[in-house]
Write a protein that holds these residues in place. Sequence first.
Motif, PDB file in Angstrom:
ATOM      1  N   LYS A  94     -10.176  -6.526 -14.272  1.00 17.30           N
ATOM      2  CA  LYS A  94     -10.079  -5.744 -13.033  1.00 17.30           C
ATOM      3  C   LYS A  94      -8.624  -5.578 -12.608  1.00 17.30           C
ATOM      4  O   LYS A  94      -8.211  -4.495 -12.170  1.00 17.30           O
ATOM      5  CB  LYS A  94     -10.884  -6.423 -11.920  1.00 17.30           C
ATOM      6  N   ASP A 140     -16.824  -8.079  -9.603  1.00 20.82           N
ATOM      7  CA  ASP A 140     -15.720  -7.736 -10.510  1.00 20.82           C
ATOM      8  C   ASP A 140     -16.222  -6.871 -11.660  1.00 20.82           C
ATOM      9  O   ASP A 140     -15.581  -5.879 -12.036  1.00 20.82           O
ATOM     10  CB  ASP A 140     -15.067  -9.010 -11.063  1.00 20.82           C
ATOM     11  N   GLN A 143     -16.864  -3.312 -10.547  1.00 18.97           N
ATOM     12  CA  GLN A 143     -15.625  -2.559 -10.357  1.00 18.97           C
ATOM     13  C   GLN A 143     -14.981  -2.190 -11.691  1.00 18.97           C
ATOM     14  O   GLN A 143     -14.416  -1.105 -11.838  1.00 18.97           O
ATOM     15  CB  GLN A 143     -14.655  -3.373  -9.501  1.00 18.97           C
ATOM     16  N   VAL A 144     -15.068  -3.095 -12.656  1.00 22.29           N
ATOM     17  CA  VAL A 144     -14.523  -2.813 -13.985  1.00 22.29           C
ATOM     18  C   VAL A 144     -15.244  -1.622 -14.612  1.00 22.29           C
ATOM     19  O   VAL A 144     -14.619  -0.674 -15.101  1.00 22.29           O
ATOM     20  CB  VAL A 144     -14.642  -4.055 -14.902  1.00 22.29           C
TER      21      VAL A 144
END
Length: 226
Positions: A94, A140, A143-144
Amino acid sequence: ICISKPGGATSRAVAQRLRHPAAQPDSTSTSSTLYDKSSSTKMKGLFKSKPRTPVDIVRQTRDLLSFAARSSESRESKREEKMAELFKNLRELKSILYGNSESEPVSEACAQLTQEFFRENTLRLLITCLPKLNLEARKDATQVVANLQRQQVNSRLIASDYLEANLDLLDILIAGYVLESQHMKKFFDYIQLPKFDIAADAAATFKELLTRHKSTVAEFLSKNYD
């Protein structure tokens, strides 16, 4: 002035010193010691670990996800250690894609990460292992994946190509936008689960689904619910 006789104690002491002069520092030994210290420092420098590249991080993440997918028989201590490494890697991925408080994302690093991520089934492994991640790691991971969908490599959206070839992942996610999936009805059960993080994720996803595709959702509801 006191002058000792030839046979006195002073004469004997002088003679003794002449026969056995005081030892002088060995310059060769001193040089050797300095060389050894310098050599040791250089050797430590040679074996110093190199910083990991984006490709290295993706590959290790893939290995850790593979471990997580089959870790039901592993020792608890080993599993916790591996999962901690996985959570750390997701945070690093991220950071590469979004940058941090000290630096902006680097285009070349993002491209390398994206290519390696979709070179093999890293996304499939990540989706499969989502239930095994804690809440922060899931955030995370989300979002990645969201960022990777926007990353272009040689003017191509690699994520889109991958998803087109692996449409079943939409069903695995249950998030989806495939309303006819049999998993759609499970949202109502998930929203009522006592486990807060699962219920909250399900509610947020369900809300997104209902508000973003209004016409499609209206048709689906009128056809399936009175």
